[in-house]
Design an enzyme around this catalytic site. Structure first.
Site, PDB file in Angstrom:
ATOM      1  N   GLU A  84      36.990   9.762   0.098  1.00  0.00           N
ATOM      2  CA  GLU A  84      36.714  10.643  -1.026  1.00  0.00           C
ATOM      3  C   GLU A  84      35.849  11.822  -0.579  1.00  0.00           C
ATOM      4  O   GLU A  84      35.274  11.790   0.520  1.00  0.00           O
ATOM      5  CB  GLU A  84      35.973   9.844  -2.107  1.00  0.00           C
ATOM      6  CG  GLU A  84      36.768   8.649  -2.658  1.00  0.00           C
ATOM      7  CD  GLU A  84      37.827   9.052  -3.678  1.00  0.00           C
ATOM      8  OE1 GLU A  84      38.406  10.158  -3.550  1.00  0.00           O
ATOM      9  OE2 GLU A  84      38.091   8.260  -4.594  1.00  0.00           O
ATOM     10  N   ASP A 143      44.669   1.794   3.896  1.00  0.00           N
ATOM     11  CA  ASP A 143      43.653   1.361   2.929  1.00  0.00           C
ATOM     12  C   ASP A 143      44.146   0.214   2.051  1.00  0.00           C
ATOM     13  O   ASP A 143      45.324  -0.132   2.056  1.00  0.00           O
ATOM     14  CB  ASP A 143      43.186   2.548   2.073  1.00  0.00           C
ATOM     15  CG  ASP A 143      44.343   3.409   1.572  1.00  0.00           C
ATOM     16  OD1 ASP A 143      45.493   2.933   1.573  1.00  0.00           O
ATOM     17  OD2 ASP A 143      44.086   4.565   1.194  1.00  0.00           O
ATOM     18  N   ASP A 158      42.218  15.600  -4.929  1.00  0.00           N
ATOM     19  CA  ASP A 158      40.957  16.246  -4.525  1.00  0.00           C
ATOM     20  C   ASP A 158      40.859  16.423  -3.012  1.00  0.00           C
ATOM     21  O   ASP A 158      39.791  16.731  -2.479  1.00  0.00           O
ATOM     22  CB  ASP A 158      39.753  15.438  -5.039  1.00  0.00           C
ATOM     23  CG  ASP A 158      39.769  14.006  -4.515  1.00  0.00           C
ATOM     24  OD1 ASP A 158      40.628  13.684  -3.665  1.00  0.00           O
ATOM     25  OD2 ASP A 158      38.906  13.207  -4.941  1.00  0.00           O
ATOM     26  N   HIS A 168      41.456  14.067  -0.695  1.00  0.00           N
ATOM     27  CA  HIS A 168      41.059  12.901   0.104  1.00  0.00           C
ATOM     28  C   HIS A 168      42.220  12.375   0.936  1.00  0.00           C
ATOM     29  O   HIS A 168      43.370  12.407   0.514  1.00  0.00           O
ATOM     30  CB  HIS A 168      40.423  11.797  -0.750  1.00  0.00           C
ATOM     31  CG  HIS A 168      41.347  11.046  -1.664  1.00  0.00           C
ATOM     32  ND1 HIS A 168      41.191  11.036  -3.029  1.00  0.00           N
ATOM     33  CD2 HIS A 168      42.412  10.248  -1.405  1.00  0.00           C
ATOM     34  CE1 HIS A 168      42.131  10.266  -3.570  1.00  0.00           C
ATOM     35  NE2 HIS A 168      42.888   9.784  -2.610  1.00  0.00           N
TER      36      HIS A 168
HETATM   37  C1  GLP Z   1      45.627   7.044  -3.048  1.00  0.00           C
HETATM   38  C2  GLP Z   1      45.779   6.564  -1.625  1.00  0.00           C
HETATM   39  C3  GLP Z   1      46.054   7.719  -0.689  1.00  0.00           C
HETATM   40  C4  GLP Z   1      47.199   8.560  -1.207  1.00  0.00           C
HETATM   41  C5  GLP Z   1      46.834   9.105  -2.568  1.00  0.00           C
HETATM   42  C6  GLP Z   1      47.908   9.982  -3.163  1.00  0.00           C
HETATM   43  O1  GLP Z   1      44.381   7.573  -3.269  1.00  0.00           O
HETATM   44  N1  GLP Z   1      44.632   5.866  -1.158  1.00  0.00           N
HETATM   45  O2  GLP Z   1      46.350   7.213   0.594  1.00  0.00           O
HETATM   46  O3  GLP Z   1      47.460   9.605  -0.313  1.00  0.00           O
HETATM   47  O4  GLP Z   1      46.617   7.987  -3.440  1.00  0.00           O
HETATM   48  O5  GLP Z   1      48.856   9.211  -3.833  1.00  0.00           O
HETATM   49  P1  GLP Z   1      50.242   9.759  -4.348  1.00  0.00           P
HETATM   50  O6  GLP Z   1      51.109   9.828  -3.161  1.00  0.00           O
HETATM   51  O7  GLP Z   1      50.716   8.719  -5.324  1.00  0.00           O
HETATM   52  O8  GLP Z   1      49.994  11.069  -4.969  1.00  0.00           O
END
Ligand code: GLP
Length: 264
Positions: A148, A72, A141, A143
């Site tokens: 989402e 992403d 959440d 995702h």
């Molecule tokens: C963002 C990214 C996800 C990632 C999530 C969790 O939303 N788009 O790909 O898994 O954050 O991030 P973190 O690893 O910092 O908790």
């Protein structure tokens, strides 16, 4: 679905890095075809990337025949912005390994025609031969990538609107100001991730406990898009004692028994 439970994120990350390295080497021993990997951002994969970098620097692993696609990118954030996923990936992985620049793919959130950008991304993945392994994280959440809650489990690469929750969680990278977090992103879809031959999801810390409970024990539902992994023949969640803490004791014991029996 397999669930690998380690004491903490450091041990879980080592497991994941060594697993990925073994998969890359296993394919290289069998064929000259490139290994196609999906990669994620966020704080979670940083320790895994650090171990992969260590292995490359020690001559134990090479990314010369690896093609990567990131999951992403924010819409409208300049590529050179320190919090763009382009900047993140170069800082925490690409600038320190031997992957060829032409093999690195990250969605362009500044493309004049984002729909064409997303369609071209799906085509490039197919042209590369499809994913061998997709490495992902999970949002609080549930995702996966930026899919989402209420994203279709059949979704493909597209533009999405982020939830206020996600903007608040990610505000820590933007002066703690959710309004500075871009409102939209380009993301691979749930089905894009699940099209991979195997999927490895990292989830560490108690903030991920609800997401893991929903994804592992809940129904497969667009409310927790990681739950789509239940329908994948080779899905693995790598977690720690804190992130697995909300599942039933009987589930926990079963995962530990599988680990012991299969020497995982
Ligand atoms: C963002 C990214 C996800 C990632 C999530 C969790 O939303 N788009 O790909 O898994 O954050 O991030 P973190 O690893 O910092 O908790």
């Amino acid at each position: 679905m397999k669930v690998i439970i380690r004491k903490n994120s450091a041990e879980g990350s080592l497991w994941a890095a060594h697993y990925i390295a073994a998969r890359i080497k296993e394919k290289a021993a069998r064929t000259n075809d490139p290994f196609v990997i999906g990669l994620c951002t966020g704080s979670t994969p940083i320790e895994t990337y650090a171990e992969l970098i260590r292995m490359v620097k020690a001559g134990e692993l090479s990314f010369k025949n690896v093609i990567s696609f990131n999951m992403d990118e924010y819409v409208g954030l300049p590529v050179e912005h320190p919090e763009s996923y382009h900047s993140f990936m170069h800082k925490y992985l690409f600038d320190q390994i031997d992957e060829k620049p032409e093999n690195i793919h990250i969605l362009n959130g500044n493309a004049p025609d984002v729909e064409a950008e997303c369609a071209a991304y799906e085509k490039a993945i197919l042209d590369a031969g499809g994913f061998d392994l997709f490495l992902g994280g999970v949002g609080e959440d549930g995702h996966i990538a930026f899919n989402e809650p209420f994203s279709s489990l059949s979704s493909r690469t597209r533009v999405v609107t982020l939830t206020q929750d996600t903007r608040e969680v990610n505000a820590r990278f933007f002066d703690n100001d959710p309004s500075q977090v871009p409102a939209q992103a380009l993301t691979v879809g749930v089905a894009t991730v699940l099209s991979s031959k195997e999927v490895v999801i990292l989830a560490f810390g108690s903030k991920k406990a609800r997401a893991l409970k929903d994804a592992i024990e809940g129904p497969m539902s667009h409310y927790c898009t990681l739950s789509g992994l239940q329908n994948h023949p080779a899905g693995t969640i790598v977690c720690d004692e804190n992130s697995i803490s909300e599942v039933k004791v009987s589930s926990y014991r079963y995962f530990k028994a599988v680990e012991a029996a299969e020497n995982l």
